[in-house]
Design an enzyme around this catalytic site. Structure first.
Site, mmCIF file in Angstrom:
data_model
loop_
_atom_site.group_PDB
_atom_site.id
_atom_site.type_symbol
_atom_site.label_atom_id
_atom_site.label_comp_id
_atom_site.label_asym_id
_atom_site.label_seq_id
_atom_site.Cartn_x
_atom_site.Cartn_y
_atom_site.Cartn_z
ATOM 1 N N LYS A 10 0.844 -1.216 0.000
ATOM 2 C CA LYS A 10 0.000 0.000 0.000
ATOM 3 C C LYS A 10 0.864 1.245 0.000
ATOM 4 C CE LYS A 10 0.414 1.770 4.380
ATOM 5 N NZ LYS A 10 1.494 2.647 4.617
ATOM 6 N N PRO A 95 9.546 -4.357 -0.117
ATOM 7 C CA PRO A 95 10.622 -4.018 0.810
ATOM 8 C C PRO A 95 10.131 -4.134 2.259
ATOM 9 C CG PRO A 95 9.779 -2.047 -0.295
ATOM 10 C CD PRO A 95 9.120 -3.224 -0.946
ATOM 11 N N SER A 97 10.102 -3.229 6.366
ATOM 12 C CA SER A 97 10.188 -2.016 7.215
ATOM 13 C C SER A 97 10.308 -0.778 6.349
ATOM 14 C CB SER A 97 11.398 -2.086 8.163
ATOM 15 O OG SER A 97 11.272 -3.181 8.999
ATOM 16 N N ALA A 101 3.466 -1.383 4.124
ATOM 17 C CA ALA A 101 2.581 -2.336 4.816
ATOM 18 C C ALA A 101 2.829 -3.788 4.401
ATOM 19 C CB ALA A 101 1.109 -1.959 4.620
ATOM 20 N N ASP A 137 -2.778 -1.070 10.091
ATOM 21 C CA ASP A 137 -2.898 -1.093 8.622
ATOM 22 C C ASP A 137 -3.553 -2.377 8.107
ATOM 23 O OD1 ASP A 137 -1.829 1.384 7.949
ATOM 24 O OD2 ASP A 137 0.222 0.629 7.826
HETATM 25 O O1 C5P Z 1 -1.036 -0.595 15.037
HETATM 26 P P1 C5P Z 1 0.428 -0.765 14.815
HETATM 27 O O2 C5P Z 1 0.993 -1.928 15.584
HETATM 28 O O3 C5P Z 1 0.803 -0.818 13.381
HETATM 29 O O4 C5P Z 1 1.115 0.532 15.389
HETATM 30 C C1 C5P Z 1 2.508 0.627 15.638
HETATM 31 C C2 C5P Z 1 2.762 1.873 16.452
HETATM 32 O O5 C5P Z 1 2.477 3.029 15.675
HETATM 33 C C3 C5P Z 1 1.891 2.022 17.690
HETATM 34 O O6 C5P Z 1 2.476 1.380 18.798
HETATM 35 C C4 C5P Z 1 1.838 3.514 17.876
HETATM 36 O O7 C5P Z 1 3.038 3.964 18.482
HETATM 37 C C5 C5P Z 1 1.854 4.030 16.456
HETATM 38 N N1 C5P Z 1 0.513 4.319 15.912
HETATM 39 C C6 C5P Z 1 -0.187 5.419 16.388
HETATM 40 N N2 C5P Z 1 -1.429 5.698 15.856
HETATM 41 C C7 C5P Z 1 -1.948 4.951 14.870
HETATM 42 C C8 C5P Z 1 -1.234 3.843 14.355
HETATM 43 C C9 C5P Z 1 -0.005 3.560 14.906
HETATM 44 O O8 C5P Z 1 0.279 6.134 17.288
HETATM 45 N N3 C5P Z 1 -3.147 5.260 14.346
#
Ligand code: C5P
Length: 292
Positions: A10, A95, A97, A101, A137
């Site tokens: 994405k 790729p 990291s 996504a 995501d």
């Molecule tokens: O949900 P995910 O595990 O992908 O999120 C990784 C980190 O990104 C979370 O721990 C948070 O620090 C940050 N995040 C956020 N707000 C979001 C999505 C992610 O602060 N809407």
């Protein structure tokens, strides 16, 4: 029983952050798009009770710290299904990291694939609910397509498809930690925000150029040190003829949209000399269905 599911990457055509929730997550407003570049996720079910994962990249974890294996665990646990042996092999092309996504798309592919193989008949909304337990995501990656993502990323509204175009994605050699980049954002002090409404209008008008000039990600403004290489790549994409360019997600990948395939190919060839992880692809706006 086995199936192969494509896990498409994405892009964030726009990324805005509205406020920090008491949970620590942030309220987002993002226009999302799917690209044709994908991983292949092969899933087989047999007698047994464990999840086994392998990939073509030796450095990726294959235990349940890999979100694809976690997705299989969540699927059985949340649906309270009798355990089976789940053998997953992921052929990575996206790729890692990188802000495209890749991990979330792998997890979404596992949820979709298990739903199909086990005949559980979950609807898209139910798969998205499981997906949110894995990451912000993942709900988007269940269905893909051009969409507005709000809330943590799970409130999804379909948008008119981005017109077909050529896309160069370029990942610099460093990684950016998602939590630390979110930590640098002070919502009250965001100086530039994407024109999300204008982008939605441009999508309604089917005007690629008007979408492209509105590509923007608020994280671009808080990059420091070597992370600013992102802006160097962005300028290089403009110099090579991109209609627009932006960082995707929490980066570090940068993408450019092109109308003309030859111009896009020349940009790809040029950037690849400096950045080996450069890709030439197209958008893929249609919603995902099994087998595609
Ligand atoms: O949900 P995910 O595990 O992908 O999120 C990784 C980190 O990104 C979370 O721990 C948070 O620090 C940050 N995040 C956020 N707000 C979001 C999505 C992610 O602060 N809407």
């Amino acid at each position: 029983m086995e199936i192969q599911v494509q896990a498409y990457g994405k892009l964030n055509l726009s990324l805005d952050i509205l406020q920090r929730q008491p949970t620590g997550y942030h309220d987002m407003r993002m226009v999302m798009e799917t690209v044709a570049l994908c991983d292949d996720v092969h899933i087989a079910i047999s007698e047994g009770d464990s999840v086994q994962l392998s990939t073509n990249l030796h450095y990726l974890p294959v235990d349940d710290s890999n979100i694809a294996a976690e997705a299989a665990e969540v699927f059985f646990q949340e649906l309270d299904l009798p355990r089976r042996q789940v053998t997953i092999h992921i052929h990575k092309r996206l790729p890692v990291s990188a802000g495209v996504a890749g991990g979330s798309a792998n997890a979404a592919a596992v949820l979709r694939g298990l739903n199909h193989l086990l005949g559980t008949g979950l609807r898209t909304e139910e798969l998205r609910h499981l997906g949110l337990m894995l990451g912000s995501d993942v709900p988007y990656c269940i269905g893909g397509g051009t969409a507005l993502a709000e809330g943590r990323g799970e409130i999804l509204t379909p948008l008119p498809s981005l017109p077909s175009c050529h896309i160069v994605i370029c990942k610099p050699k460093f990684s950016i930690s998602t939590p630390s980049l979110f930590g640098k954002i002070d919502c009250a002090k965001i100086r530039h925000r994407p024109d999300t409404s204008g982008m939605i209008k441009a999508l309604e008008d089917g005007c690629l150029g008007q979408v492209a000039v509105r590509l923007y990600n608020v994280f671009e403004d808080v990059l420091t040190g070597k992370q600013r290489d992102v802006l160097v790549i962005k300028n290089a994409l403009f110099d090579t003829g991109a209609l627009g360019a932006a960082m995707t997600g929490t980066g570090p990948s940068v993408f450019g949209l092109f109308e003309d395939e030859q111009v896009a190919r020349a940009a790809y060839e040029q950037l690849k000399q400096t950045y080996p992880e450069t890709f030439l692809t197209k958008n893929r706006s249609e919603l995902l269905t099994m087998g595609k």
